[in-house]
Design a protein around this motif. Structure first.
Motif, PDB file in Angstrom:
ATOM      1  N   MET A   1       0.829  -1.205   0.000  1.00 43.63           N
ATOM      2  CA  MET A   1       0.000   0.000   0.000  1.00 43.63           C
ATOM      3  C   MET A   1       0.867   1.259   0.000  1.00 43.63           C
ATOM      4  O   MET A   1       0.767   2.097  -0.875  1.00 43.63           O
ATOM      5  N   ARG A   2       1.761   1.353   1.000  1.00 43.13           N
ATOM      6  CA  ARG A   2       2.630   2.518   1.111  1.00 43.13           C
ATOM      7  C   ARG A   2       3.532   2.645  -0.116  1.00 43.13           C
ATOM      8  O   ARG A   2       3.679   3.728  -0.673  1.00 43.13           O
ATOM      9  N   SER A   3       4.117   1.519  -0.553  1.00 45.14           N
ATOM     10  CA  SER A   3       5.016   1.573  -1.706  1.00 45.14           C
ATOM     11  C   SER A   3       4.259   1.951  -2.979  1.00 45.14           C
ATOM     12  O   SER A   3       4.798   2.644  -3.842  1.00 45.14           O
ATOM     13  N   GLU A   4       2.998   1.530  -3.084  1.00 44.91           N
ATOM     14  CA  GLU A   4       2.184   1.898  -4.245  1.00 44.91           C
ATOM     15  C   GLU A   4       1.902   3.402  -4.251  1.00 44.91           C
ATOM     16  O   GLU A   4       1.929   4.034  -5.308  1.00 44.91           O
ATOM     17  N   MET A   5       1.629   3.966  -3.072  1.00 43.71           N
ATOM     18  CA  MET A   5       1.381   5.408  -2.972  1.00 43.71           C
ATOM     19  C   MET A   5       2.634   6.200  -3.359  1.00 43.71           C
ATOM     20  O   MET A   5       2.556   7.186  -4.088  1.00 43.71           O
ATOM     21  N   LEU A   6       3.788   5.731  -2.880  1.00 41.44           N
ATOM     22  CA  LEU A   6       5.045   6.404  -3.196  1.00 41.44           C
ATOM     23  C   LEU A   6       5.358   6.309  -4.687  1.00 41.44           C
ATOM     24  O   LEU A   6       5.749   7.298  -5.317  1.00 41.44           O
ATOM     25  N   ILE A 116       5.139  13.120  -0.087  1.00 36.39           N
ATOM     26  CA  ILE A 116       5.810  11.890   0.379  1.00 36.39           C
ATOM     27  C   ILE A 116       5.983  11.880   1.890  1.00 36.39           C
ATOM     28  O   ILE A 116       5.754  10.856   2.538  1.00 36.39           O
ATOM     29  N   ILE A 119       3.439  10.143   4.194  1.00 34.26           N
ATOM     30  CA  ILE A 119       3.233   8.715   3.914  1.00 34.26           C
ATOM     31  C   ILE A 119       4.257   7.865   4.667  1.00 34.26           C
ATOM     32  O   ILE A 119       3.967   6.756   5.092  1.00 34.26           O
ATOM     33  N   LEU A 120       5.457   8.418   4.851  1.00 37.72           N
ATOM     34  CA  LEU A 120       6.535   7.622   5.444  1.00 37.72           C
ATOM     35  C   LEU A 120       6.523   7.603   6.963  1.00 37.72           C
ATOM     36  O   LEU A 120       6.251   8.484   7.631  1.00 37.72           O
TER      37      LEU A 120
END
Length: 120
Positions: A1-6, A116, A119-120
């Motif tokens: 999920m997080r990697s897709e958003m990034l 970004i 999100i992190l």
């Protein structure tokens, strides 16, 4: 999920300008978090170099009384590398063509870094 958003943010960033050739989010210790790099560009090397340059930039800004580091810009005859903090633990690195319009890229990179950070 997080990697897709990034990856989505990086994709949008790369899409804002034909002058942007690559972008990546890297932890301050040099580990790749998300990247859109052309084939042949080594993720590990990009990560290590970005973290080292940002760290050196921070020390230089502090030692020469220039305040908090905002960005590091490297200009070569083949183009630019721009590094800026996304948050305390991460760096946004962008690779741009030599004829890039830097003002627009600075703006787009700032916007992407602000997206970004949370999100992190």
């Amino acid at each position: 999920m997080r990697s897709e958003m990034l990856t989505s943010i990086l994709s949008d960033l790369n899409g804002t300008s034909a002058d942007i050739e690559a972008s990546a989010v890297i932890s301050t210790d040099g580990l790749m978090i998300a990247a859109l790099l052309p084939s042949g560009m080594d993720e590990d090397r990009v990560g290590a170099m970005s973290a080292a340059m940002l760290s050196l930039g921070e020390r230089t800004a502090k030692e020469l009384a220039r305040g908090e580091l905002e960005q590091v810009l490297v200009k070569g005859d083949q183009g630019y590398i721009l590094m800026t903090h996304a948050n305390e633990e991460s760096v946004l690195t962008v690779v741009a063509k030599p004829n890039a319009r830097l003002g627009l890229i600075f703006l787009d990179v700032k916007r992407a870094a602000e997206a970004i950070g949370p999100i992190l």
